[in-house]
Design an enzyme around this catalytic site. Structure first.
Site, short mmCIF file in Angstrom:
data_model
loop_
_atom_site.label_atom_id
_atom_site.label_comp_id
_atom_site.label_asym_id
_atom_site.label_seq_id
_atom_site.Cartn_x
_atom_site.Cartn_y
_atom_site.Cartn_z
N TYR A 138 0.79 -1.32 -0.03
CA TYR A 138 0.03 -0.08 0.43
C TYR A 138 0.77 1.05 0.01
O TYR A 138 0.80 2.06 -0.58
CB TYR A 138 -1.21 -0.10 0.78
CG TYR A 138 -1.96 -0.96 0.98
CD1 TYR A 138 -2.44 -2.20 0.70
CD2 TYR A 138 -3.31 0.01 1.27
CE1 TYR A 138 -3.93 -2.03 0.59
CE2 TYR A 138 -4.24 -0.31 1.39
CZ TYR A 138 -4.80 -1.68 0.74
OH TYR A 138 -5.64 -2.23 0.49
N LYS A 189 2.63 -14.97 2.41
CA LYS A 189 2.67 -16.09 1.32
C LYS A 189 4.46 -16.08 1.39
O LYS A 189 5.24 -15.67 0.48
CB LYS A 189 1.94 -15.04 -0.32
CG LYS A 189 2.78 -15.95 -1.57
CD LYS A 189 0.83 -16.49 -1.64
CE LYS A 189 1.91 -17.21 -3.07
NZ LYS A 189 0.86 -18.85 -2.98
N ASP A 221 -3.41 -18.63 0.50
CA ASP A 221 -4.69 -18.43 -1.03
C ASP A 221 -5.03 -19.73 0.44
O ASP A 221 -6.09 -19.82 0.53
CB ASP A 221 -3.48 -19.51 -1.18
CG ASP A 221 -2.48 -20.26 -0.84
OD1 ASP A 221 -2.08 -20.49 -0.53
OD2 ASP A 221 -1.75 -20.57 -2.37
N ASP A 245 -6.98 -6.82 4.03
CA ASP A 245 -7.23 -6.22 3.58
C ASP A 245 -8.51 -7.14 2.61
O ASP A 245 -9.61 -7.27 3.09
CB ASP A 245 -6.81 -5.11 2.33
CG ASP A 245 -8.03 -4.22 1.27
OD1 ASP A 245 -8.92 -3.87 1.83
OD2 ASP A 245 -8.34 -4.77 0.13
N ASP A 249 -12.82 -8.68 4.16
CA ASP A 249 -13.88 -8.71 3.54
C ASP A 249 -14.74 -10.08 3.13
O ASP A 249 -15.60 -10.07 4.07
CB ASP A 249 -13.63 -8.60 2.19
CG ASP A 249 -13.80 -6.63 2.06
OD1 ASP A 249 -13.82 -5.67 2.40
OD2 ASP A 249 -14.63 -6.47 1.21
C1 IPM Z 1 -10.46 -1.41 3.80
C2 IPM Z 1 -10.52 -0.20 2.34
C3 IPM Z 1 -9.47 0.38 1.89
C4 IPM Z 1 -8.11 -0.40 2.27
C5 IPM Z 1 -9.69 1.54 0.81
C6 IPM Z 1 -10.58 2.32 0.57
C7 IPM Z 1 -8.43 2.22 0.05
O1 IPM Z 1 -10.65 -1.12 1.08
O2 IPM Z 1 -10.31 0.04 4.95
O3 IPM Z 1 -10.63 -1.70 4.29
O4 IPM Z 1 -7.97 -0.75 1.12
O5 IPM Z 1 -7.64 -0.10 3.26
MG MG Z 2 -10.78 -3.49 2.34
#
Ligand code: IPM
Ligand code: MG
Length: 354
Positions: A138, A189, A221, A245, A249
């Site tokens: 990042y 990884k 993975d 990240d 999710d």
């Molecule tokens: C998160 C989001 C952010 C990230 C984006 C919006 C920059 O996806 O907080 O997980 O990738 O960290």
């Molecule tokens: Mg995110």
């Protein structure tokens, strides 16, 4: 005590309104704080031409804790990268050194049927993802786009971790594990990436400071697969910025809805930024359909981790639970036989339950 409210874009302002109503409801328990609101993301760009205006950053440095809605929207897609809403978020994380991102994924008993997975797989699930937030691909340099000698365009980013960055996030994860099940699974990884080989070495070194905690390592993975196969094997998951990240999710879906998940991003002084894991959902913005529970639960995390009011955090979490138990649902968590409610009514129900 001063709380900075950064509503941001899309559904951000709608859910923030509900969180601030819940915050003011706490006055009846004798809790008072000053709330200051500032723009960030697209809203920052619209107001000041900058997704992280200097005024916002100044207030952030000056407040006890920060509550954030969400950033981003299609109207900003054509902007150059440094002006995009996401940069507001990435820069405030970096500027304040918010390196420890805690993303709990808890399957609420009342929502087991909203998950795309079988209730039997997720029942009782309580996983804490500890994601490093200020390093990795990042932020690594160099990055950019260039043209090769043969005239082809190429894009490149740098995945990079220093051992001090790995060590401090590892310590956070081990400390959290000591308050939970004494188990850390570090995800990397290391079969392919040098960054991950270093990551694994440093995590094993730090593990020696925490003899009561057991450490396991997993490739990312495999971790993605194991998370949906048998999520109960995990308790604390420690990982880098990008893997965290993605996995967070994914983990959100184990709980039924990403609309339920809070998060905390904390620096070495204990200052924190608290935000829902979900995004700005421009498709439902302004329709009173957004689920305000993730930001309300983020507020609870703020009380717990930055404002030393675990008692009030528990009250909010119990209030949310009781609203769910009584069958109220926003569209993202709707179930047969439930009472479908909007953003505003959901917020009001939590205030009443408090
Ligand atoms: C998160 C989001 C952010 C990230 C984006 C919006 C920059 O996806 O907080 O997980 O990738 O960290
Ligand atoms: Mg995110």
């Amino acid at each position: 005590m001063k709380v900075l409210a950064l509503a941001g874009d899309g559904i951000g302002p709608e859910i923030m309104t509900q969180a601030l109503l819940v915050l003011s409801e706490l006055e009846k328990f004798g809790f008072k704080c000053k709330v200051v609101s500032m723009p960030i993301g697209g809203a920052g760009y619209d107001a000041y031409g900058d997704p992280l205006p200097a005024e916002t950053l100044k207030e952030a440095a000056d407040s006890s804790a920060i509550l954030l809605g969400a950033v981003g929207g299609p109207q900003y897609n054509a902007l150059p990268r440094e002006l995009r809403p996401e940069q507001g978020l990435l820069r405030i994380r970096k500027e304040l050194g918010l390196f420890a991102n805690l993303r709990p994924a808890v399957a609420h008993e009342e929502l087991l049927d909203s998950s795309s997975l079988k209730a039997s797989v997720i029942k009782g699930l309580d996983v804490m993802i500890v994601r490093e937030l200020t390093g990795d691909i990042y932020f690594g340099e160099p990055r950019g786009q260039r043209t090769t000698d043969s005239g082809e365009r190429e894009g490149f980013d740098t995945m990079l971790y220093r051992d001090s960055e790995v060590a401090r996030i590892a310590r956070s994860a081990f400390e959290i594990a000591q308050k939970r099940s004494f188990k850390v699974c570090s995800v990397d990884k290391a079969n392919v990436l040098d960054t991950s080989i270093l990551w694994r070495q440093v995590v094993s070194e730090v593990a020696k400071e925490f003899p009561a905690v057991s450490l396991s390592n997993m490739y990312v993975d495999n971790a993605a697969m194991q998370l949906v196969r048998d999520p109960h094997q995990f308790d604390v998951i420690l990982t880098g910025n990008m893997f965290g990240d993605i996995l967070s999710d994914q983990a959100s879906m184990l709980t039924g809805s990403i609309g339920m998940l809070p998060s905390a991003s904390i620096n070495t002084d204990g200052k924190g930024l608290y935000e829902p894991v979900h995004g700005s959902a421009p498709d439902i913005c302004g329709t009173d359909q957004a689920n305000p529970l993730a930001i309300i639960l983020s507020l609870a995390m703020m009380l717990r981790y930055s404002l030393e009011r675990d008692d009030l955090a528990k009250k909010i979490e119990l209030a949310v639970k009781s609203v769910l138990q009584r069958g109220y649902r926003t569209p993202d968590i709707k179930q047969v036989g439930c009472d479908l409610v909007g953003t505003r009514f959901m917020g009001q129900l939590v205030c009443e339950a408090l």
